[in-house]
Design an enzyme around this catalytic site. Structure first.
Site, PDB file in Angstrom:
ATOM      1  N   CYS A 274      -4.754  48.395 -39.803  1.00 56.40           N
ATOM      2  CA  CYS A 274      -6.143  48.260 -39.371  1.00 56.40           C
ATOM      3  C   CYS A 274      -6.316  48.470 -37.871  1.00 56.40           C
ATOM      4  O   CYS A 274      -7.197  49.224 -37.422  1.00 56.40           O
ATOM      5  CB  CYS A 274      -6.707  46.912 -39.811  1.00 56.40           C
ATOM      6  N   HIS A 322      -7.768  41.035 -38.921  1.00 49.51           N
ATOM      7  CA  HIS A 322      -8.193  42.314 -39.508  1.00 49.51           C
ATOM      8  C   HIS A 322      -9.373  42.841 -38.709  1.00 49.51           C
ATOM      9  O   HIS A 322     -10.189  42.068 -38.188  1.00 49.51           O
ATOM     10  CB  HIS A 322      -8.574  42.134 -40.984  1.00 49.51           C
ATOM     11  N   HIS A 334     -12.263  51.007 -42.516  1.00 45.97           N
ATOM     12  CA  HIS A 334     -11.069  50.243 -42.142  1.00 45.97           C
ATOM     13  C   HIS A 334      -9.882  50.683 -42.968  1.00 45.97           C
ATOM     14  O   HIS A 334     -10.021  51.382 -43.984  1.00 45.97           O
ATOM     15  CB  HIS A 334     -11.313  48.734 -42.306  1.00 45.97           C
TER      16      HIS A 334
END
Length: 359
Positions: A274, A322, A334
Site C-alpha cells: 500500500c 494502510h 489502493h
C-alpha cells in the site's frame, strides 16, 4: 546324596550368589534412573503445555463463513502492520549499510594517510640513525603499538620542531583511525542486528498470510467472492476533477497501476504494497514521500474527510497501517493485500484514521 546333587543340577542358579555391586555399576544405574525420570518429566511437561494450546486453537478456530471472513480481515490487517514495520526496517538497513560503507571508505583513507606519515617518519628516523641521534619518540612510533605511542608521546620533548610536526600528525591520524575503525565496526553490528529483525518480520508476515490463505481456501466460492466484493478495477461511475497538476499526476499514476499484484515490501514497478504505491504515485508527480505509512501520515497537512480531493491520502486503522489514494466519487485506489490486485475500493470500506494532503 546323588538326589541332592541332581536337584542342584536341575535348578542351576537358584542359590547363586548375588553379583557384587561395584561403584561403577552403581553410578550407571543411578544415571539410568535419573535419565528415565527426566524423560518422564519432560514428556509430562510437554503434555501439560501442548494439550491446552491445542484445545485453545480448536476453540478459537472459525466455524462459520462470517467468522472466517472476520479472521481473514484480522490477519490481513496484522500482516499490513508487519509489512509497514518491514518496510521501515528495510529503510533503516539501507541507511545503516550506507553508513557502514562510508565508514569503511573513511577507514581506508585514514589507513593510507597513516602509512604515508609512517613513510615520512621512516625518512626522519633513517636520518637520525645515520647521525646516531635516534630518539625514543621514533622508537615508539615504530614499535607497532599506537596505543603505547599515544600514551607516552606527550611526555617526550627531545625532538626538533620538524620532528614534532610529523609525530603530532602521526598521533592525530592514529586517533582518527582508531575512531573510524570503531565507528565502522558499530555500523556493521547495527546493520547485522537490523537484518535479523528483517528476517523475523518476514517470518511473521509469511505466517499470517499462510493462515489467511488457509482460511480463504476453506470458504466456498460464493463466500470468497463475497469477501472480495469491496474492490474492483473498473473505474467508478463518477469522479471529481483533480484540483491541480500534482494531484492529476498522482491519480493518473495510480490508475495506470490498476490490476497489478500486491506484494509485501514491494514498491513497483510490477507489484506494490500500500505505501509503496503511494510513494511511487507521488514520486511520479515530483514529490518525495517516505517509505512507510507511519512516516507518510506526517507529510503535508491533515484535512477532514469531508474535504477530501483527488490525490489526497487516506489512512486506515488505528495504527495507520494502510493507506490509499482518494480519486473522487467516494473511491480510493489502493494495494489491498496478497491475492488482491491494485484496485478501487469504497472510501469507507475500512475504518479511517487520518487524511492528509501532502502537497
Amino acid at each position: 546324596m546323588a538326589a541332592k546333587k541332581q536337584t542342584a543340577q536341575k535348578q542351576p542358579g537358584k542359590h547363586r550368589k548375588p553379583r557384587r555391586l561395584t561403584a561403577r555399576t552403581a553410578r550407571a544405574r543411578t544415571a539410568a534412573r535419573s535419565a528415565a525420570g527426566l524423560t518422564a518429566a519432560a514428556a509430562a511437561s510437554v503434555g501439560v503445555i501442548a494439550d491446552p494450546g491445542s484445545a485453545d486453537a480448536a476453540q478459537n478456530r472459525p466455524t462459520t463463513p462470517s467468522q472466517a471472513r472476520a479472521e481473514i480481515d484480522r490477519l490481513y490487517q496484522q500482516s499490513e502492520r508487519e509489512t509497514q514495520d518491514y518496510d521501515q526496517a528495510t529503510t533503516r538497513l539501507r541507511a545503516l549499510q550506507r553508513r557502514a560503507d562510508e565508514d569503511r571508505t573513511r577507514l581506508a583513507r585514514g589507513q593510507a594517510a597513516l602509512e604515508s606519515t609512517r613513510t615520512a617518519l621512516g625518512a626522519v628516523a633513517a636520518a637520525q640513525y645515520r647521525t646516531g641521534a635516534f630518539t625514543e619518540s621514533f622508537r615508539l612510533a615504530f614499535s607497532g603499538s599506537p596505543d603505547r605511542f599515544l600514551a607516552q608521546a606527550g611526555a617526550l620533548n627531545q625532538v626538533t620542531q620538524a620532528e614534532k610536526h610529523v609525530l603530532d600528525q602521526y598521533g592525530r591520524q592514529v586517533r582518527a583511525l582508531t575512531a573510524d575503525r570503531a565507528a565502522a565496526e558499530a555500523a556493521v553490528a547495527r546493520a547485522s542486528a537490523e537484518q535479523q529483525r528483517l528476517a523475523q518480520a518476514k517470518d511473521r508476515i509469511r505466517s499470517d498470510l499462510a493462515q489467511a490463505q488457509h482460511l480463504l481456501s476453506s470458504l466456498t466460492a460464493a463466500d470468497q467472492v463475497s469477501l472480495e466484493k469491496a474492490g474492483s478495477t473498473t473505474p467508478p461511475a463518477s469522479t471529481a476533477p483533480a484540483p491541480d497538476a500534482v494531484a492529476a499526476a498522482v491519480v493518473a499514476f495510480a490508475e495506470a497501476q490498476l490490476g497489478k499484484p500486491y506484494a509485501w515490501g514491494a514498491a513497483g514497478p510490477d507489484a506494490y504494497d500500500c505505501s509503496g504505491l503511494t510513494e511511487k504515485a507521488y514520486a511520479a508527480a515530483g514529490i518525495s514521500l517516505p517509505r512507510t505509512t507511519y512516516q507518510q501520515v506526517d507529510v503535508g497537512r491533515r484535512i477532514p474527510v469531508s474535504q477530501l480531493a483527488p490525490g489526497d491520502l487516506v489512512f486506515y486503522y488505528s495504527g495507520r497501517s494502510h493507506v490509499g489514494i482518494y480519486v473522487g466519487g467516494g473511491k480510493i485506489i489502493h494495494a489491498p493485500h496478497p491475492g488482491a490486485p491494485v484496485r478501487y475500493a469504497p472510501l469507507d470500506s475500512m475504518p479511517i484514521s487520518a487524511a492528509t494532503r501532502p502537497a
